[in-house]
Scaffold this active site. Sequence first.
Site, PDB file in Angstrom:
ATOM      1  N   SER A  94      32.334  -1.062  -4.771  1.00  0.00           N
ATOM      2  CA  SER A  94      32.031  -1.344  -3.370  1.00  0.00           C
ATOM      3  C   SER A  94      30.540  -1.681  -3.219  1.00  0.00           C
ATOM      4  CB  SER A  94      32.471  -0.160  -2.500  1.00  0.00           C
ATOM      5  OG  SER A  94      32.593  -0.533  -1.152  1.00  0.00           O
ATOM      6  N   HIS A 230      41.352   0.977  -1.494  1.00  0.00           N
ATOM      7  CA  HIS A 230      39.958   0.774  -1.863  1.00  0.00           C
ATOM      8  C   HIS A 230      39.527   1.717  -2.990  1.00  0.00           C
ATOM      9  CE1 HIS A 230      36.023  -0.889  -1.195  1.00  0.00           C
ATOM     10  NE2 HIS A 230      35.487   0.306  -1.004  1.00  0.00           N
TER      11      HIS A 230
END
Length: 250
Positions: A94, A230
């Site tokens: 990320s 995620h």
Amino acid sequence: MDAPSAPSVPRWTIRAPGADPGARTLYCLPHGGGSPAEYLRWARDLRKVAVCAVQLPGRGSRLAEPPHTSMAELVRTLLTALDPAPPYVLFGHSLGALVAYEFTQALRAAGRPLPERLILSGYPAPHLPRERTRLHLLPDRELLTEVARRHGGIPDEVLGNAELRRLAAVSVRADYRIVETYRWRPKPPLPVPITVLGGQQDVVSAEQLAAWAEHTTVRPVQQRTFPGGHFYFRERQRAAVLRTVEAAAC
């Protein structure tokens, strides 16, 4: 009179024990609001690489230090604080993926040794158009609730406790400010191989991950997605993810 104590030196990295002798170092850059603990736990399963987690200010053992709030400031500090010795690999998830890319560009500009590979996870290629959000301006509860809705990763006990929310929001807010104020400036592709990883149910699409190929001169670019969102590497495919990371790093 006692001699004055030397000022404490911030500990920028934490190296996990247990790697095989001579193992290549895998530097892990944290996701937004993340801490080294996430990646130090990997060391139990990654014996062919030496896991070295980067500890940013404003979290973990450095909670009392003000966090960085811009990419330029963070990268300048990393150039001073870190001196990775070859051979090494950078992993970032990320926000950490974006930091790994910009840090590598800065290393090249400074004439410093580059990583053997970038392993970039869960973040779109930086040149792509992005939704302009301002989450970092939200109050603590709204900020953390929205981040949890989009990406998960924030425990319910944090969301439900005012003091834990206050502590968690410090680094999350700073990291989202970095992401939301970041503007990509064109730079030549890196002469570094790239492996790109992601979750099949993440908001980051396979096409957005594949676009990282524009930022390396080395072919082929490895790309793999796993079932999950995620934080796919926390889910049922954890062992397969770590095998992929270790193979890429070696």
